[in-house]
Design an enzyme around this catalytic site. Structure first.
Site, PDB file in Angstrom:
ATOM      1  CG  LEU A 151     -10.029  -0.475  49.739  1.00  0.00           C
ATOM      2  CD1 LEU A 151     -11.273  -0.683  48.890  1.00  0.00           C
ATOM      3  CD2 LEU A 151     -10.254  -1.011  51.155  1.00  0.00           C
ATOM      4  NE  ARG A 153      -4.937   8.692  45.089  1.00  0.00           N
ATOM      5  CZ  ARG A 153      -3.608   8.645  45.231  1.00  0.00           C
ATOM      6  NH1 ARG A 153      -3.040   9.229  46.258  1.00  0.00           N
ATOM      7  NH2 ARG A 153      -2.853   8.047  44.340  1.00  0.00           N
ATOM      8  CB  ILE A 154      -9.635   4.716  42.085  1.00  0.00           C
ATOM      9  CG1 ILE A 154      -8.978   5.999  41.567  1.00  0.00           C
ATOM     10  CG2 ILE A 154     -10.752   4.273  41.139  1.00  0.00           C
ATOM     11  CD1 ILE A 154      -8.173   5.808  40.283  1.00  0.00           C
ATOM     12  NE  ARG A 174       2.234  -2.843  47.718  1.00  0.00           N
ATOM     13  CZ  ARG A 174       2.959  -1.848  47.243  1.00  0.00           C
ATOM     14  NH1 ARG A 174       4.147  -2.094  46.752  1.00  0.00           N
ATOM     15  NH2 ARG A 174       2.486  -0.606  47.247  1.00  0.00           N
ATOM     16  NE  ARG A 231      -1.599   3.284  33.606  1.00  0.00           N
ATOM     17  CZ  ARG A 231      -2.534   4.199  33.838  1.00  0.00           C
ATOM     18  NH1 ARG A 231      -3.813   3.891  33.730  1.00  0.00           N
ATOM     19  NH2 ARG A 231      -2.200   5.438  34.160  1.00  0.00           N
ATOM     20  CG  ASP A 255     -11.108   2.008  30.748  1.00  0.00           C
ATOM     21  OD1 ASP A 255     -11.634   2.338  29.664  1.00  0.00           O
ATOM     22  OD2 ASP A 255     -10.504   2.826  31.485  1.00  0.00           O
ATOM     23  CD  GLU A 260      -4.556   1.043  27.060  1.00  0.00           C
ATOM     24  OE1 GLU A 260      -4.389   2.269  26.994  1.00  0.00           O
ATOM     25  OE2 GLU A 260      -4.946   0.468  28.081  1.00  0.00           O
ATOM     26  CG  HIS A 278      -6.844   3.989  29.056  1.00  0.00           C
ATOM     27  ND1 HIS A 278      -5.546   3.580  29.152  1.00  0.00           N
ATOM     28  CD2 HIS A 278      -7.099   4.648  30.225  1.00  0.00           C
ATOM     29  CE1 HIS A 278      -5.028   3.973  30.308  1.00  0.00           C
ATOM     30  NE2 HIS A 278      -5.969   4.641  30.983  1.00  0.00           N
TER      31      HIS A 278
HETATM   32  P1  NDP Z   1      -3.665   4.618  45.115  1.00  0.00           P
HETATM   33  O1  NDP Z   1      -2.193   4.717  45.234  1.00  0.00           O
HETATM   34  O2  NDP Z   1      -4.528   5.471  45.976  1.00  0.00           O
HETATM   35  O3  NDP Z   1      -4.150   3.099  45.352  1.00  0.00           O
HETATM   36  C1  NDP Z   1      -3.449   2.014  44.864  1.00  0.00           C
HETATM   37  C2  NDP Z   1      -3.779   0.803  45.738  1.00  0.00           C
HETATM   38  O4  NDP Z   1      -3.161  -0.349  45.178  1.00  0.00           O
HETATM   39  C3  NDP Z   1      -3.283   0.953  47.154  1.00  0.00           C
HETATM   40  O5  NDP Z   1      -4.316   0.610  48.020  1.00  0.00           O
HETATM   41  C4  NDP Z   1      -2.127  -0.039  47.254  1.00  0.00           C
HETATM   42  O6  NDP Z   1      -2.062  -0.588  48.555  1.00  0.00           O
HETATM   43  C5  NDP Z   1      -2.519  -1.080  46.217  1.00  0.00           C
HETATM   44  N1  NDP Z   1      -1.367  -1.760  45.642  1.00  0.00           N
HETATM   45  C6  NDP Z   1      -0.261  -1.205  45.102  1.00  0.00           C
HETATM   46  N2  NDP Z   1       0.603  -2.153  44.701  1.00  0.00           N
HETATM   47  C7  NDP Z   1       0.026  -3.339  44.994  1.00  0.00           C
HETATM   48  C8  NDP Z   1       0.434  -4.686  44.833  1.00  0.00           C
HETATM   49  N3  NDP Z   1       1.617  -5.011  44.288  1.00  0.00           N
HETATM   50  N4  NDP Z   1      -0.408  -5.664  45.249  1.00  0.00           N
HETATM   51  C9  NDP Z   1      -1.592  -5.357  45.803  1.00  0.00           C
HETATM   52  N5  NDP Z   1      -2.028  -4.085  45.991  1.00  0.00           N
HETATM   53  C10 NDP Z   1      -1.229  -3.096  45.591  1.00  0.00           C
HETATM   54  O7  NDP Z   1      -3.961   4.867  43.579  1.00  0.00           O
HETATM   55  P2  NDP Z   1      -5.341   5.362  42.887  1.00  0.00           P
HETATM   56  O8  NDP Z   1      -6.475   4.627  43.492  1.00  0.00           O
HETATM   57  O9  NDP Z   1      -5.372   6.836  42.857  1.00  0.00           O
HETATM   58  O10 NDP Z   1      -5.079   4.850  41.380  1.00  0.00           O
HETATM   59  C11 NDP Z   1      -4.814   3.485  41.121  1.00  0.00           C
HETATM   60  C12 NDP Z   1      -4.439   3.273  39.675  1.00  0.00           C
HETATM   61  O11 NDP Z   1      -5.585   3.350  38.861  1.00  0.00           O
HETATM   62  C13 NDP Z   1      -3.495   4.284  39.034  1.00  0.00           C
HETATM   63  O12 NDP Z   1      -2.149   4.089  39.421  1.00  0.00           O
HETATM   64  C14 NDP Z   1      -3.726   4.055  37.565  1.00  0.00           C
HETATM   65  O13 NDP Z   1      -2.831   3.094  37.047  1.00  0.00           O
HETATM   66  C15 NDP Z   1      -5.156   3.500  37.510  1.00  0.00           C
HETATM   67  N6  NDP Z   1      -6.039   4.453  36.829  1.00  0.00           N
HETATM   68  C16 NDP Z   1      -6.686   4.064  35.668  1.00  0.00           C
HETATM   69  C17 NDP Z   1      -7.496   4.958  34.985  1.00  0.00           C
HETATM   70  C18 NDP Z   1      -8.191   4.570  33.730  1.00  0.00           C
HETATM   71  O14 NDP Z   1      -8.414   5.430  32.884  1.00  0.00           O
HETATM   72  N7  NDP Z   1      -8.587   3.332  33.546  1.00  0.00           N
HETATM   73  C19 NDP Z   1      -7.664   6.344  35.441  1.00  0.00           C
HETATM   74  C20 NDP Z   1      -6.997   6.623  36.690  1.00  0.00           C
HETATM   75  C21 NDP Z   1      -6.207   5.701  37.341  1.00  0.00           C
HETATM   76  P3  NDP Z   1      -0.666  -1.079  49.202  1.00  0.00           P
HETATM   77  O15 NDP Z   1       0.329   0.005  48.944  1.00  0.00           O
HETATM   78  O16 NDP Z   1      -0.989  -1.297  50.647  1.00  0.00           O
HETATM   79  O17 NDP Z   1      -0.345  -2.368  48.504  1.00  0.00           O
END
Ligand code: NDP
Length: 323
Positions: A151, A153-154, A174, A231, A255, A260, A278
């Site tokens: 949870l 940004r996206i 986490r 990913r 996606d 890939e 993707h």
């Molecule tokens: P953010 O950093 O805003 O959000 C990532 C979230 O994941 C955080 O809330 C974080 O919370 C949580 N997180 C990170 N590691 C873990 C873990 N080990 N276990 C559980 N939760 C975890 O990133 P965005 O929302 O901006 O982007 C997320 C991802 O989306 C990108 O890194 C990219 O890989 C993917 N993406 C895919 C696209 C596509 O084309 N399909 C396009 C754009 C992005 P916390 O740190 O508290 O754990």
């Protein structure tokens, strides 16, 4: 590889060179054309412009002694060896925020397509099957229980859209997010056990590799749907195929994939999966915004030594890790 537009814009501003070698080839570091390029230009390069399709491994960073900045076109930067870059004091930028709406739209589109079987319905009409009988009933998204793994940004942009569908939203990160009312689950498996649909949108890289494993898929269960817009590395793809084949998982909408553009043949023949190449952020509007932000970061760093959107590890205290 970067988009032709970003390639052209970079070339208009700077003395831009194309790094030779197929980035998808695991042996690319030994590619003779790349070795010759690095021998000739490696000492001059101060900046890299890349995307999630362009791995920036330690070997490449080490071959560029004057490298100061890596401007990544994308919010995820699991393509970059961040530890090696930061240890050398190299700045790394990415493109957060500007793609949230497009990726959230993709997640919702996949969720709706899979649950309402839109792709199969389209084929049903095209194949002339409609005149022979009615299309089977499907499952509603409105009012369903949806879990968001990641949870950020996206993930929050996804959640806002799901609220409009009257969904019961829960999530796992986490750490719980302060000020958020959605139910928090202590683990991915606990999250999966309590929902109909699981949307995965955590970052890639070693910290999340295989986070969605067989146990999580089993917790989601034979009526559950997995949506992955994060990913491919986050989901154990072999376990996913097995769960679908054995009827332990209801369906998947994907996606992203582990290797890939390769997609497991076992997925291609199933009508309980929806597949996309993707395209999470792939709209005209969003790609233009990502391109601008990538160039803004590059311009700023070259002019002033600062970045607009540095990756979080650049401001994390030592040992904190970030994502
Ligand atoms: P953010 O950093 O805003 O959000 C990532 C979230 O994941 C955080 O809330 C974080 O919370 C949580 N997180 C990170 N590691 C873990 C873990 N080990 N276990 C559980 N939760 C975890 O990133 P965005 O929302 O901006 O982007 C997320 C991802 O989306 C990108 O890194 C990219 O890989 C993917 N993406 C895919 C696209 C596509 O084309 N399909 C396009 C754009 C992005 P916390 O740190 O508290 O754990």
């Amino acid at each position: 590889p970067i988009s032709p537009e970003l390639h052209a814009a970079t070339g208009e501003r700077y003395d831009a060179l194309d790094l030779p070698g197929d980035p998808g080839d695991p042996g690319v570091a030994d590619d003779p054309a790349r070795a010759a390029f690095l021998a000739e230009h490696g000492g001059d390069v101060v900046a890299i412009v890349c995307s999630n399709l362009s791995p920036v491994p330690a070997s490449l960073i080490e071959a560029l002694p004057r490298l100061g900045v890596i401007a990544n076109h994308g919010v995820g930067y699991d393509n970059v060896d961040v530890d090696v870059a930061l240890a050398r004091g190299i700045a790394v930028s990415h493109t957060p925020d500007v793609l949230d709406d497009a990726v959230a739209e993709t997640a919702l589109a996949l969720l709706l397509a899979a649950r309402r079987r839109i792709v199969t319905a389209d084929l049903f009409v095209r194949d002339g099957a409609w005149s022979k009988g009615a299309f089977p009933l499907t499952d509603q998204v409105s009012g369903s229980r949806v879990g968001i793994l990641g949870l950020g940004r996206i993930g929050r942009a996804v959640a806002r859209r799901l609220e409009a569908f009257g969904c019961a939203i829960s999530y796992h990160n986490r750490r719980p997010v302060p000020g958020v009312d959605y139910a928090y689950a202590a683990s991915p498996a606990e999250l999966a056990a309590g929902v109909d649909n699981l949307i995965v949108i955590v970052p890639g890289g070693p910290g999340t590799e295989g986070l969605v494993d067989a146990a999580v898929l089993d917790a989601l269960g034979p009526r559950g749907l997995l949506v992955n817009v994060a990913r491919g590395s986050v989901v154990d793809e072999d376990a996913l195929v097995a769960a679908l084949q054995e009827g332990r998982l209801g369906g998947a909408a994907l996606d992203v994939f582990a290797r890939e553009p390769e997609v497991p043949a076992a997925l291609l023949v199933r009508d309980d999966v929806v597949l996309a190449p993707h395209v999470g952020s792939a709209t005209h509007e969003t790609r233009a915004a990502m391109r601008r932000l990538t160039l803004d970061n590059l311009d700023d760093w070259l002019a002033t030594g600062t970045l607009r959107t540095p990756i979080p590890e650049m401001s994390a205290s030592p040992g904190e890790g970030g994502e």
